[in-house]
Design a protein around this motif. Structure first.
Motif, PDB file in Angstrom:
ATOM      1  N   LYS A  16       0.730  -1.448   0.087  1.00 33.47           N
ATOM      2  CA  LYS A  16       0.027  -0.184   0.070  1.00 33.47           C
ATOM      3  C   LYS A  16       0.872   1.038   0.015  1.00 33.47           C
ATOM      4  N   PHE A  17       0.537   2.218  -0.959  1.00 30.99           N
ATOM      5  CA  PHE A  17       1.236   3.363  -1.069  1.00 30.99           C
ATOM      6  C   PHE A  17       1.425   4.212   0.348  1.00 30.99           C
ATOM      7  N   ARG A  18       0.219   4.329   0.879  1.00 27.78           N
ATOM      8  CA  ARG A  18       0.453   5.031   2.229  1.00 27.78           C
ATOM      9  C   ARG A  18       1.348   4.658   3.237  1.00 27.78           C
ATOM     10  N   ALA A  19       1.179   3.278   3.414  1.00 33.00           N
ATOM     11  CA  ALA A  19       2.189   2.494   4.417  1.00 33.00           C
ATOM     12  C   ALA A  19       3.496   2.556   3.903  1.00 33.00           C
ATOM     13  N   LEU A  20       3.900   2.675   2.535  1.00 34.92           N
ATOM     14  CA  LEU A  20       5.110   2.784   2.142  1.00 34.92           C
ATOM     15  C   LEU A  20       5.843   4.254   2.600  1.00 34.92           C
ATOM     16  N   ARG A  21       4.786   5.222   2.106  1.00 32.99           N
ATOM     17  CA  ARG A  21       5.153   6.617   2.670  1.00 32.99           C
ATOM     18  C   ARG A  21       5.521   6.685   4.133  1.00 32.99           C
ATOM     19  N   SER A  22       4.643   6.046   5.023  1.00 31.42           N
ATOM     20  CA  SER A  22       5.003   6.140   6.458  1.00 31.42           C
ATOM     21  C   SER A  22       6.134   5.528   6.701  1.00 31.42           C
ATOM     22  N   ARG A  23       6.662   4.589   6.087  1.00 31.18           N
ATOM     23  CA  ARG A  23       7.971   4.284   6.482  1.00 31.18           C
ATOM     24  C   ARG A  23       9.175   4.642   6.043  1.00 31.18           C
ATOM     25  N   ARG A  24       8.982   5.689   5.032  1.00 31.03           N
ATOM     26  CA  ARG A  24      10.202   6.238   4.196  1.00 31.03           C
ATOM     27  C   ARG A  24      11.110   6.922   5.109  1.00 31.03           C
ATOM     28  N   ARG A  25      10.565   7.716   6.170  1.00 30.53           N
ATOM     29  CA  ARG A  25      11.738   8.326   7.128  1.00 30.53           C
ATOM     30  C   ARG A  25      12.549   7.232   7.705  1.00 30.53           C
ATOM     31  N   ASP A  26      11.909   6.174   8.184  1.00 27.10           N
ATOM     32  CA  ASP A  26      12.805   5.055   8.733  1.00 27.10           C
ATOM     33  C   ASP A  26      13.758   4.522   7.965  1.00 27.10           C
ATOM     34  N   MET A  27      13.320   4.239   6.650  1.00 30.86           N
ATOM     35  CA  MET A  27      14.281   3.510   5.534  1.00 30.86           C
ATOM     36  C   MET A  27      15.469   4.575   5.352  1.00 30.86           C
ATOM     37  N   SER A  28      15.133   5.922   5.338  1.00 34.17           N
ATOM     38  CA  SER A  28      16.069   6.987   5.067  1.00 34.17           C
ATOM     39  C   SER A  28      16.995   6.945   5.912  1.00 34.17           C
ATOM     40  N   ASN A  29      16.738   6.588   7.383  1.00 36.28           N
ATOM     41  CA  ASN A  29      17.596   6.847   8.457  1.00 36.28           C
ATOM     42  C   ASN A  29      18.638   5.626   8.570  1.00 36.28           C
ATOM     43  N   ALA A  30      18.128   4.498   7.680  1.00 36.98           N
ATOM     44  CA  ALA A  30      18.986   3.436   7.735  1.00 36.98           C
ATOM     45  C   ALA A  30      20.374   3.198   7.028  1.00 36.98           C
ATOM     46  N   ALA A  31      20.662   4.368   6.446  1.00 36.95           N
ATOM     47  CA  ALA A  31      22.058   4.433   6.073  1.00 36.95           C
ATOM     48  C   ALA A  31      22.372   3.176   4.907  1.00 36.95           C
ATOM     49  N   TYR A  32      21.351   3.317   3.978  1.00 42.44           N
ATOM     50  CA  TYR A  32      21.853   2.199   2.860  1.00 42.44           C
ATOM     51  C   TYR A  32      22.681   2.854   1.855  1.00 42.44           C
ATOM     52  N   ASP A  33      23.445   2.097   1.489  1.00 43.46           N
ATOM     53  CA  ASP A  33      24.659   2.172   0.003  1.00 43.46           C
ATOM     54  C   ASP A  33      23.936   2.060  -1.047  1.00 43.46           C
ATOM     55  N   LEU A  34      23.190   1.322  -1.396  1.00 51.08           N
ATOM     56  CA  LEU A  34      22.635   0.918  -2.509  1.00 51.08           C
ATOM     57  C   LEU A  34      21.094   0.331  -2.620  1.00 51.08           C
ATOM     58  N   VAL A  35      20.325   0.485  -3.406  1.00 50.60           N
ATOM     59  CA  VAL A  35      19.016  -0.159  -3.615  1.00 50.60           C
ATOM     60  C   VAL A  35      18.914  -1.238  -4.693  1.00 50.60           C
ATOM     61  N   HIS A  36      18.474  -2.567  -4.646  1.00 53.68           N
ATOM     62  CA  HIS A  36      18.417  -3.351  -5.489  1.00 53.68           C
ATOM     63  C   HIS A  36      16.957  -3.828  -5.643  1.00 53.68           C
ATOM     64  N   ILE A  37      16.436  -3.388  -6.848  1.00 58.55           N
ATOM     65  CA  ILE A  37      14.956  -3.786  -7.316  1.00 58.55           C
ATOM     66  C   ILE A  37      14.872  -4.774  -7.780  1.00 58.55           C
ATOM     67  N   GLN A  38      14.007  -5.746  -7.367  1.00 58.63           N
ATOM     68  CA  GLN A  38      13.686  -7.209  -7.674  1.00 58.63           C
ATOM     69  C   GLN A  38      12.500  -7.318  -8.866  1.00 58.63           C
ATOM     70  N   THR A  39      11.565  -6.600  -8.532  1.00 63.32           N
ATOM     71  CA  THR A  39      10.331  -6.803  -9.363  1.00 63.32           C
ATOM     72  C   THR A  39       9.705  -5.308 -10.128  1.00 63.32           C
ATOM     73  N   PRO A  40       9.000  -5.459 -11.148  1.00 67.25           N
ATOM     74  CA  PRO A  40       8.969  -4.160 -11.852  1.00 67.25           C
ATOM     75  C   PRO A  40       7.656  -3.435 -11.352  1.00 67.25           C
ATOM     76  N   PHE A  41       6.935  -3.781 -10.517  1.00 66.51           N
ATOM     77  CA  PHE A  41       5.785  -3.211  -9.744  1.00 66.51           C
ATOM     78  C   PHE A  41       5.821  -1.949  -8.940  1.00 66.51           C
ATOM     79  N   ILE A  42       5.148  -2.099  -7.975  1.00 63.95           N
ATOM     80  CA  ILE A  42       5.011  -1.004  -6.917  1.00 63.95           C
ATOM     81  C   ILE A  42       6.699  -0.865  -6.286  1.00 63.95           C
TER      82      ILE A  42
END
Length: 405
Positions: free
Chosen positions: A75-101
């Motif tokens: 769900k888009f709203r649930a994704l938006r609500s977790r964006r700040r937490d994911m932004s604070n996770a200090a990732y170095d790279l994102v690897h996308i596995q599927t072509p949808f949401i």
């Protein structure tokens, strides 16, 4: 590196994509990387894969997809609500596995964090739409897939494909981003430990009865009717042969009706999904030949699993499967023709010495697709992409500074 993998499908949804994600995650973790996975929540289930680490999974509330009850979309709203937490996770790279949401959220998050993003192109969608959307004119549906694939590949910094055939297809689409062929690896020792005798006993199959095994999704694009059309020719020469199908999917009711219609009920057994950790490897150990008719595989992980189990393979060398079958080690290739497939199977079933030689070749060949080796290749690609994007950023900053002067 700390890496976020984003996907629209994962365990308990059994699929090649889920297995690929788990294989690469396990291999990368052993190399010292930290891997988190962003995925849809599935009806409150608490376990998604054999080695789950709760801290490594972002489970996002999801909704069911009409006509595809096994699938979920986050769900888009649930994704938006977790964006700040994911932004604070200090990732170095994102690897996308599927072509949808998962794709679009992964790209947005990577660009927001100013980190590299790569995608894996697992599925030959152009072949799939022909089976699932036949009412749309062929040129229109294939053209739409090509344009979407090209746009998504050009929106990331690098692309991973599981076979040379898939790389050539993307180049044919006009994709000019870095493309690297990295097949999904297999934990070799796991599939070498199957208990074939126990499996036969559990299913009431005598030790002498020859078994042909198919494992994979029971779906239109898998070309499974070829097996049923070949089976009568095999039975003419070897009346006690049993064809087992491990897996499930939308084509199963139609195929079960076809078995009844052709009078093959005593020679075919649908096993449903087999648990990968034990039951599936036992099925490989119990069988005499692995048969694989699909012409739409971008890799065909089950082929490598069968080879790792020392199970000779007879298949149609098309698309990604050709990378393995074309080598002729531990395998035999058949045309997309029932009589040719049948003759290949009968020749191997009758020659124990030849099967033993192919079994030894199969294990040697599978070693080239070990989980750790493929994870190392992916790690190297991550490093290359990170270096490339950093260099591009430096050039962009230098050019901007020069213009300001």
């Amino acid at each position: 590196m700390r890496i976020l993998m984003t996907t629209d499908t994962y365990f308990p949804r059994i699929s090649g994509v889920a297995s690929s994600i788990e294989s690469f995650r396990a291999g990368l973790v052993r190399q010292g990387h930290e891997i988190d996975i962003l995925l849809p929540a599935y009806d409150g289930r608490k376990r998604y894969a054999p080695d789950d680490d709760e801290r490594a999974l972002w489970r996002i509330p999801s909704w069911r997809i009409p006509l595809y009850p096994e699938e979920r979309f986050m769900k888009f709203r649930a994704l938006r609500s977790r964006r700040r937490d994911m932004s604070n996770a200090a990732y170095d790279l994102v690897h996308i596995q599927t072509p949808f949401i998962a794709h679009y959220h992964g790209v947005r998050l990577a660009r927001h964090l100013r980190i590299p993003v790569v995608l894996s192109y697992h599925t030959y969608f152009e072949a799939y739409v022909d089976h699932y959307y036949p009412k749309i004119p062929g040129g229109l549906r294939r053209g739409s897939v090509r344009r979407l694939s090209r746009r998504q590949c050009h929106g990331v910094d690098g692309v991973v494909v599981p076979s040379q055939a898939m790389a050539e297809i993307l180049w044919g689409y006009g994709v000019n981003q870095p493309v690297r062929v990295i097949p999904t690896g297999v934990k070799l020792e796991h599939f070498a430990e199957g208990k074939g005798a126990e499996f036969r006993k559990q299913y009431g199959i005598t030790g002498q009865r020859p078994i042909l095994l198919y494992a994979g999704r029971i779906a239109p694009e898998k070309n499974i009717p070829l097996l049923f059309n070949a089976l009568p020719y095999i039975l003419e020469q070897m009346p006690d042969v049993l064809l087992m199908l491990a897996g499930d999917g939308p084509a199963r009711p139609m195929l079960e009706a076809l078995v009844e219609e052709q009078g093959l009920s005593n020679s075919v057994r649908f096993l449903g999904y087999l648990e990968r950790k034990e039951a599936l490897k036992d099925a490989y150990a119990a069988a005499d030949l692995f048969v694989f008719p699909s012409q739409t595989e971008t890799q065909g992980m089950v082929l490598i699993e069968a080879l790792a189990a020392g199970l000779p393979v007879v298949g149609v060398p098309a698309l990604g499967s050709a990378d393995l079958l074309g080598l002729g080690k531990g395998t035999r290739s058949a045309r997309n023709d029932p009589m040719d497939l049948a003759s290949q199977c009968v020749a191997l079933l009758r020659d124990y010495g030849l099967r033993a030689r192919l079994a030894a070749e199969a294990r040697q060949l599978a070693a080239e697709w070990s989980e750790d080796r493929m994870a190392q290749n992916l790690s190297q690609f991550y490093t290359e992409i990170a270096g490339r994007t950093a260099a591009i950023s430096r050039r962009t900053l230098s050019a901007g500074a020069a213009r300001q002067r």
